[in-house]
Design an enzyme around this catalytic site. Sequence first.
Site, short mmCIF file in Angstrom:
data_model
loop_
_atom_site.label_atom_id
_atom_site.label_comp_id
_atom_site.label_asym_id
_atom_site.label_seq_id
_atom_site.Cartn_x
_atom_site.Cartn_y
_atom_site.Cartn_z
N GLY A 102 0.86 -1.21 -0.03
CA GLY A 102 0.02 0.13 -0.08
C GLY A 102 0.90 1.16 0.21
CE1 TYR B 61 -10.48 -10.18 -8.35
CE2 TYR B 61 -8.39 -9.81 -7.92
CZ TYR B 61 -9.35 -10.54 -8.61
OH TYR B 61 -9.14 -10.85 -9.77
CE LYS C 27 15.86 5.02 -19.63
NZ LYS C 27 16.44 3.90 -20.59
CB ALA D 190 9.98 2.53 -7.94
CG ASP E 124 4.43 3.88 -2.71
OD1 ASP E 124 4.03 4.90 -3.28
OD2 ASP E 124 3.99 2.87 -3.05
#
Length: 318
Positions: free
Chosen positions: A33, A104, A228, A257, A259
């Site tokens: 998350g 879901y 990058k 990445a 986060d």
Amino acid sequence: MDVVTIGETMTLFTPNEEGPLRHARSFSMKFGGAESNVAIGLSRLGHKSRWISRLGEDEFGDAMLAFIRGEGVDVSYVTRDSHSPTGVFFKEFRRLNDTRVYYYRKNSAASKMTADLLPEEAIRGARFLHITGITPALSESCRSTLDKAIIIAKESGTKIVFDPNIRLKLWADTSKARSFITEYASKSDIVLPGLSEAEFLFGDGSAEQLADQFHKAGVQTVIMKLGKEGSLISVPSSPKTHVNGFYVERVVDPIGAGDAFAAGVLSGLLDGLSLEEAARRGNAMGALATMVNGDAEGLPVRSDLALFMSGSADDVMR
């Protein structure tokens, strides 16, 4: 408290082999998350972080709470819901450079967060409030919860850092997504968009031009993720600064990445670094996160981050 963040974390099932998900027969269970990833990243770097959410009273909720608490994150304001489940999602590594995600999460416990369950003391006194564009997309009650958090932060002098984290699968109406994301950006002190997110909000343009669009919306500081290529720092009436990225030979898992980048930037700001050095730390964190399978598994401790940023990390530690 250094950073408080609010949002949904779900149980993540990752197939143990590559290819279409329909052929997978065994999975590894992890947790993922955006907000908890940031909280964990900060905690591993030695900062005090708090994650606020709602979980089902189920085994997934129990396991997730134990995992995040075990990472040193404060979870004292996480509530439980006996009528709604903890959300679940699956990753699919279809082929190299083709990763897909299936959610879901409809009617999950987190989607039923409400403003009345958010006490002022959960945020008041924190140095930063970290929010994302995911939470307001979950439900109207989540939106009102985030709105209350922003009011508390502004009243208490807590700076707001916003990562758009646009998830179009959660927005039935793209025009509504643009409207809400732009609104939350305008209420924030620092915004951390990706280049593609900026293009979604404002149309085509260079990174520099798109950063200016955020300023027109009322944003003071923009640190734009360029993959990058690194990142771009933009503050009104100052020259824009490009901060180079870190080379990654092989991307194992790109999810998370952004986060990690947010955690790195926040860590740098907490340590009193300049915007440029904070962005460089964010670039390094983002690069490291892509090298490991899992949303939070690649987030480094401070010593490993320093080795990577210095370029002195060896292939084999002897």
